[in-house]
Design an enzyme around this catalytic site. Structure first.
Site, PDB file in Angstrom:
ATOM      1  CG  HIS A  77       3.259  -0.155  17.485  1.00  0.00           C
ATOM      2  ND1 HIS A  77       3.178  -0.353  16.125  1.00  0.00           N
ATOM      3  CD2 HIS A  77       4.514  -0.567  17.837  1.00  0.00           C
ATOM      4  CE1 HIS A  77       4.327  -0.860  15.682  1.00  0.00           C
ATOM      5  NE2 HIS A  77       5.137  -0.995  16.712  1.00  0.00           N
TER       6      HIS A  77
ATOM      7  CD  GLU B  46       0.328  -7.201  10.479  1.00  0.00           C
ATOM      8  OE1 GLU B  46      -0.346  -7.780   9.604  1.00  0.00           O
ATOM      9  OE2 GLU B  46      -0.150  -6.365  11.272  1.00  0.00           O
TER      10      GLU B  46
END
EC number: 1.17.7.4
Length: 323
Positions: free
Chosen positions: A47, A133
């Site tokens: 990210h 996640e």
């Protein structure tokens, strides 16, 4: 010439890239080196906008789902955040050649969840809804096997089927303090709950938060370098605020700094999320150096020397690149 104001910068260490991020980026770069462009990547590999844009410039193509990838035989890389079990199954059904860049510490949580499930436990996952996640971890098991808890309030109203067969796992990039409070709430209600053998929150998240806690009370302002979709970077800003630093800001690049927020400061803390490259930290320090007479001091709270192996298919090219 007008004299510039003095600014002391405390540089948090550890900061920036962790071993899992480093490995994931390497996997994409080595795949491009070995197989040529394009290399498809499911979801942002890590990210950070700067990292993703840099890999895109080298020939990586980022997609959200495998269905967006044409049948060309080009390699496909799964991001560091991990994927649901259905994704490699889908890739195999289409005869795709894929490389899994899931961080080994995320894979450890997947294995724990599977172990608890095999032992008949009902599983609670502490994490943020919608984070890749969390989607990946919940997708390791049949639907309904894992309940998501985001807050202490969630923990206080959660009703398991059987309090005696309850277990929890956590996302790896959470606030250490928030997670401790949620776990305490679960344990107070369900004393028999099973936890991980070893902390699920990864070493890098913990170390970066500890470094911020050490520096935040000493500075007038804190800058965390990182992208707004980075969970661990957002947590660092929250940790700084809680540790007493009223002016705490997340910036992707130096160009995003809101200078009005920093008028009159004499001390500044600087850190970076686990997916932010050091080049962007240097950029931020340079931006302050153009406006202030700066003195930089590193504040080291831990040493990191962890490295993870890359997939077997890329090791020969890794050795060649290293020479």
């Amino acid at each position: 010439m007008e004299k510039r104001p003095q600014l002391d910068i405390l540089l948090c260490a550890p900061r920036g890239f962790c071993a899992g991020v480093d490995r994931a980026i390497q996997i994409v770069e080595l795949a491009l080196e070995k197989y040529g462009a394009p290399v498809y990547v499911r979801h942002a590999i890590v990210h950070n906008k700067y990292v993703v844009d840099g890999l895109r410039d080298k020939g990586a193509i980022f997609v959200e789902e495998l269905s967006e990838i044409p049948d060309t035989g080009a390699p496909v890389v799964f991001s560091a955040h991990g994927v649901p079990k259905s994704v490699p199954v889908d890739a195999k059904s289409r005869n795709m050649f894929f490389l899994d860049a899931t961080c080994p510490l995320v894979s450890k949580v997947h294995v724990e969840a599977q172990r608890h499930h095999a032992e008949g436990h009902e599983i609670v996952l502490i994490g943020h809804k919608g984070h890749p996640e969390v989607v990946g971890t919940m997708g390791q098991l049949p639907p309904g096997s894992i309940s998501l808890i985001e807050t202490v309030a969630d923990a206080m109203v959660f009703e398991p089927q059987d309090p005696q067969t309850l277990a929890f796992v956590t996302q790896t990039t959470l606030s250490v303090d928030d997670t401790r409070e949620i776990v305490a709430a679960l344990k107070s209600r369900f004393p028999a709950i099973n936890g991980p053998h070893k902390e699920d929150i990864c070493y890098a998240t913990t170390n970066r938060q500890e470094a911020i806690k050490a520096v935040a009370p000493e500075v007038d302002a804190m800058i965390v370098v990182g992208s707004p979709n980075s969970s661990n970077s957002l947590r660092l800003v929250e940790v700084a605020e809680r540790a007493g630093c009223k002016i705490s800001m997340l910036v992707d690049r130096a160009s995003e700094i809101d200078w009005t927020r920093f008028e009159g400061i004499r001390t500044l803390g600087v850190s970076a999320g686990a997916s932010a490259p050091e080049k962007l930290v240097d950029e931020v320090i340079e931006a302050f150096a153009q406006r202030y007479d700066i003195k930089v001091e590193a504040r080291v709270t831990a040493k990191e020397n962890i490295a993870f192996n890359i997939p077997r298919e890329l090791r020969t090219i890794e050795a060649a690149v290293a020479q």
